[in-house]
Structures are given as C-alpha cells and as structure tokens.
Write an enzyme that holds these catalytic residues in place. Structure first.
Site, PDB file in Angstrom:
ATOM      1  N   TYR A   1       0.841  -1.199   0.000  1.00 28.92           N
ATOM      2  CA  TYR A   1       0.000   0.000   0.000  1.00 28.92           C
ATOM      3  C   TYR A   1       0.885   1.261   0.000  1.00 28.92           C
ATOM      4  O   TYR A   1       0.445   2.329  -0.386  1.00 28.92           O
ATOM      5  CB  TYR A   1      -0.854   0.044   1.267  1.00 28.92           C
ATOM      6  CG  TYR A   1      -2.080  -0.838   1.288  1.00 28.92           C
ATOM      7  CD1 TYR A   1      -2.249  -1.908   0.403  1.00 28.92           C
ATOM      8  CD2 TYR A   1      -3.088  -0.597   2.223  1.00 28.92           C
ATOM      9  CE1 TYR A   1      -3.394  -2.711   0.463  1.00 28.92           C
ATOM     10  CE2 TYR A   1      -4.228  -1.380   2.283  1.00 28.92           C
ATOM     11  CZ  TYR A   1      -4.377  -2.439   1.407  1.00 28.92           C
ATOM     12  OH  TYR A   1      -5.505  -3.216   1.477  1.00 28.92           O
ATOM     13  N   GLY A   2       2.105   1.104   0.488  1.00 25.17           N
ATOM     14  CA  GLY A   2       2.972   2.262   0.748  1.00 25.17           C
ATOM     15  C   GLY A   2       3.442   3.028  -0.466  1.00 25.17           C
ATOM     16  O   GLY A   2       4.074   4.077  -0.335  1.00 25.17           O
TER      17      GLY A   2
ATOM     18  N   CYS B   1      -1.192  -1.446   9.974  1.00 20.01           N
ATOM     19  CA  CYS B   1      -0.458  -0.829   8.867  1.00 20.01           C
ATOM     20  C   CYS B   1      -0.337   0.684   9.086  1.00 20.01           C
ATOM     21  O   CYS B   1      -1.351   1.376   9.249  1.00 20.01           O
ATOM     22  CB  CYS B   1      -1.217  -1.121   7.582  1.00 20.01           C
ATOM     23  SG  CYS B   1      -0.460  -0.436   6.113  1.00 20.01           S
ATOM     24  N   ASN B   2       0.885   1.168   9.075  1.00 15.85           N
ATOM     25  CA  ASN B   2       1.096   2.617   9.242  1.00 15.85           C
ATOM     26  C   ASN B   2       0.496   3.398   8.088  1.00 15.85           C
ATOM     27  O   ASN B   2      -0.047   4.484   8.275  1.00 15.85           O
ATOM     28  CB  ASN B   2       2.591   2.919   9.328  1.00 15.85           C
ATOM     29  CG  ASN B   2       3.160   2.614  10.688  1.00 15.85           C
ATOM     30  OD1 ASN B   2       3.341   3.506  11.500  1.00 15.85           O
ATOM     31  ND2 ASN B   2       3.436   1.355  10.961  1.00 15.85           N
TER      32      ASN B   2
ATOM     33  N   CYS C   1       6.640   1.694  10.078  1.00 14.29           N
ATOM     34  CA  CYS C   1       6.207   0.702   9.090  1.00 14.29           C
ATOM     35  C   CYS C   1       6.231  -0.658   9.775  1.00 14.29           C
ATOM     36  O   CYS C   1       7.161  -0.951  10.545  1.00 14.29           O
ATOM     37  CB  CYS C   1       7.162   0.722   7.900  1.00 14.29           C
ATOM     38  SG  CYS C   1       6.869  -0.608   6.724  1.00 14.29           S
ATOM     39  N   THR C   2       5.211  -1.447   9.476  1.00 13.83           N
ATOM     40  CA  THR C   2       5.059  -2.750  10.150  1.00 13.83           C
ATOM     41  C   THR C   2       6.297  -3.637  10.090  1.00 13.83           C
ATOM     42  O   THR C   2       6.544  -4.406  11.010  1.00 13.83           O
ATOM     43  CB  THR C   2       3.907  -3.526   9.480  1.00 13.83           C
ATOM     44  OG1 THR C   2       4.061  -3.432   8.060  1.00 13.83           O
ATOM     45  CG2 THR C   2       2.565  -3.005   9.900  1.00 13.83           C
TER      46      THR C   2
HETATM   47  N1  DGL Z   1       2.196  -2.321   6.157  1.00 15.06           N
HETATM   48  C1  DGL Z   1       2.825  -1.212   5.497  1.00 15.06           C
HETATM   49  C2  DGL Z   1       3.064  -0.089   6.512  1.00 15.06           C
HETATM   50  O1  DGL Z   1       3.171  -0.316   7.701  1.00 15.06           O
HETATM   51  C3  DGL Z   1       4.117  -1.610   4.810  1.00 15.06           C
HETATM   52  C4  DGL Z   1       3.921  -2.469   3.570  1.00 15.06           C
HETATM   53  C5  DGL Z   1       3.144  -1.764   2.482  1.00 15.06           C
HETATM   54  O2  DGL Z   1       3.698  -0.863   1.818  1.00 15.06           O
HETATM   55  O3  DGL Z   1       1.984  -2.096   2.293  1.00 15.06           O
HETATM   56  O4  DGL Z   1       3.122   1.066   6.134  1.00 15.06           O
END
Ligand code: DGL
Length: 247
Positions: free
Chosen positions: A39-40, A70-71, A180-181
């Site tokens: 998602y990032g 997720c951040n 970030c996770t």
């Molecule tokens: N889970 C996403 C975060 O904590 C990192 C992986 C992603 O880019 O989806 O921002």
C-alpha cells in the site's frame, strides 16, 4: 475481547506479536491484503478504497475492536474506517506519537521518522510532533526495507548498504520512529547503525501501551486464538506467522 487486526500484507504480524506477548486478547482475527500489497506506494484514494473493502471482511466477525497495524492505512484511512466500522478502530500512528511524548521530554531531541513513501508524504507523524513542539524531526521514505525484510535479510551486506543509502546524510537521531510494520524485524540492525543509543519506537509496543492506558484490561489470556486470513495465498501468510511469531 476479540480483536481484528488489519494490514496490507504480512507485516502487521509484528503488531500481533506484541499483542500476543502481552496476552491482551482472547481471539485475534488477522487479515492481510496480500493480493494488493504494498500500500505504501499507492495514492490516498486507493489506500482508502482498499481499506474500506478490507473492513467489509471484518464485518463478518463480531469483533470488539479493530486495529489497523499498517502505518500507511493509519496515516490515510483511519477516519473513513472509523466512519464506516461496526466497532471502535484504532491505528498505530497516534500510539507512536504518544510513545515519543512519554519517552522524550526534550523538544530539541532529534527524531527520525522512517516509513513508506505514502506515510512520509502524509506527514502523519511529523505534523502532530511539530504541533507538540518537537523541532528537530527528519523523515525518510525507506520503502526498500519492506522487500528486504520479506526476504528475511535481517542482517548482512544488502541491509547494510541500504541503510547507508538512506541514512548516511542524516543527523544522529535520539529517537527513531519505526513507522512501518516491517521495520521492527530490522530494529537491531538500525539501532546498531546509529551506534545503539537511539530510542526505537515500535508500533506494536506503542499500541500495547496505548491500549493498556485507554482500556481496562482486567484479565490476561493465557492462550490467544489467532485466526489468519489473506486476500491471496493464506498459506504464505501462515508460514511467515510461524517464523515471526514462533508458532
Ligand atoms: N504495512 C505497510 C506499513 O506499515 C508496509 C507495507 C506496504 O507498503 O503495504 O506502512
């Protein structure tokens, strides 16, 4: 208490690890959107749309709370999730900011935020920290760490040169927000890169601190039932969980 944990993929398992260690919940329902991760690197509209679609999945369960591990989701879609959810929703950004505030009283401390491109662009950490008076914040999008962690490269040459690429021009940080996770898995290496004397803020630990402060956990659960779901290849998610969570 039964909690839902939502992440863009496998990374949110680092938050699950903290929840399990602190025995806060009787049941954890985890959903990783592995078909559409990362998602990032996506834009706000897409992150919000994907998050609301994931919410529909959680509506099949009678959960007391939804945590967005997720951040990136926490930075972009928290308000929309709250508006449409059937239960309270909390993200990881606010707990991370509170963890900084609790640990660092010196407003001139140097704080480094590392996260995905989207989270950095949102200024989700920087703006509230600036508003609270912290004056020396630097932010760096460090998206390459995500595939590096997924490859299991928690140490070694590739990680070292990537850290050097991202960090070489930065001032020494008193605190680093692992925004970030995936980053808790390379926290040791990041800490060592900065000579081991930076405070590392970990979303999982921050959310546990937040939950313990805001909710009344009168009971701890010796055993937590963990149910893992993914939008693609749930087997791969389960095998990462085995490795990361020592299941
Ligand atoms: N889970 C996403 C975060 O904590 C990192 C992986 C992603 O880019 O989806 O921002």
């Amino acid at each position: 208490m039964r909690v839902g944990v939502f992440d863009s993929g496998v990374g949110g398992l680092t938050v699950v690890k903290s929840l399990l260690e602190h025995k806060l919940f009787e049941e954890i329902i985890y959903f990783g959107d592995t078909a559409r991760v990362p998602y990032g690197v996506k834009d706000a509209n897409t992150i919000i749309r994907y998050s609301l679609e994931a919410l529909e999945f959680f509506k099949n369960f009678d959960i007391d709370l939804l945590i967005t591990a997720c951040n990136t989701v926490s930075a972009y879609a928290l308000d929309e999730l709250k508006a449409h959810a059937h239960c309270p929703v909390i993200g990881v950004v606010e707990p991370g900011i509170l963890a900084v505030e609790n640990a660092i009283s010196d407003k001139n401390a140097t704080i480094l935020v590392i996260a995905t491109q989207a989270t950095i662009k949102s200024r989700a950490y920087e703006n509230p920290l600036t508003a609270k008076g912290y004056s020396k914040i630097s932010a760096r999008a460090t998206g390459l760490f995500v595939p590096i962690v997924e490859e299991g490269l928690y140490s070694g040459e590739i990680l070292q040169s990537t850290m050097h690429h991202y960090f070489k021009e930065l001032p020494h940080p008193d605190a680093i927000i692992l925004g970030c996770t995936h980053f808790p898995l390379i926290a040791d290496a990041i800490g060592k890169y900065f000579k081991g004397n930076s405070l590392l803020i970990h979303s999982g630990e921050a959310i546990v601190e937040y939950l313990e402060h805001h909710y009344n956990f009168s009971k701890r659960f010796e055993k937590t039932e963990l149910k893992l779901f993914a939008s693609e290849n749930p087997e791969a998610l389960r095998s990462v969980a085995k490795k990361w969570l020592d299941l």
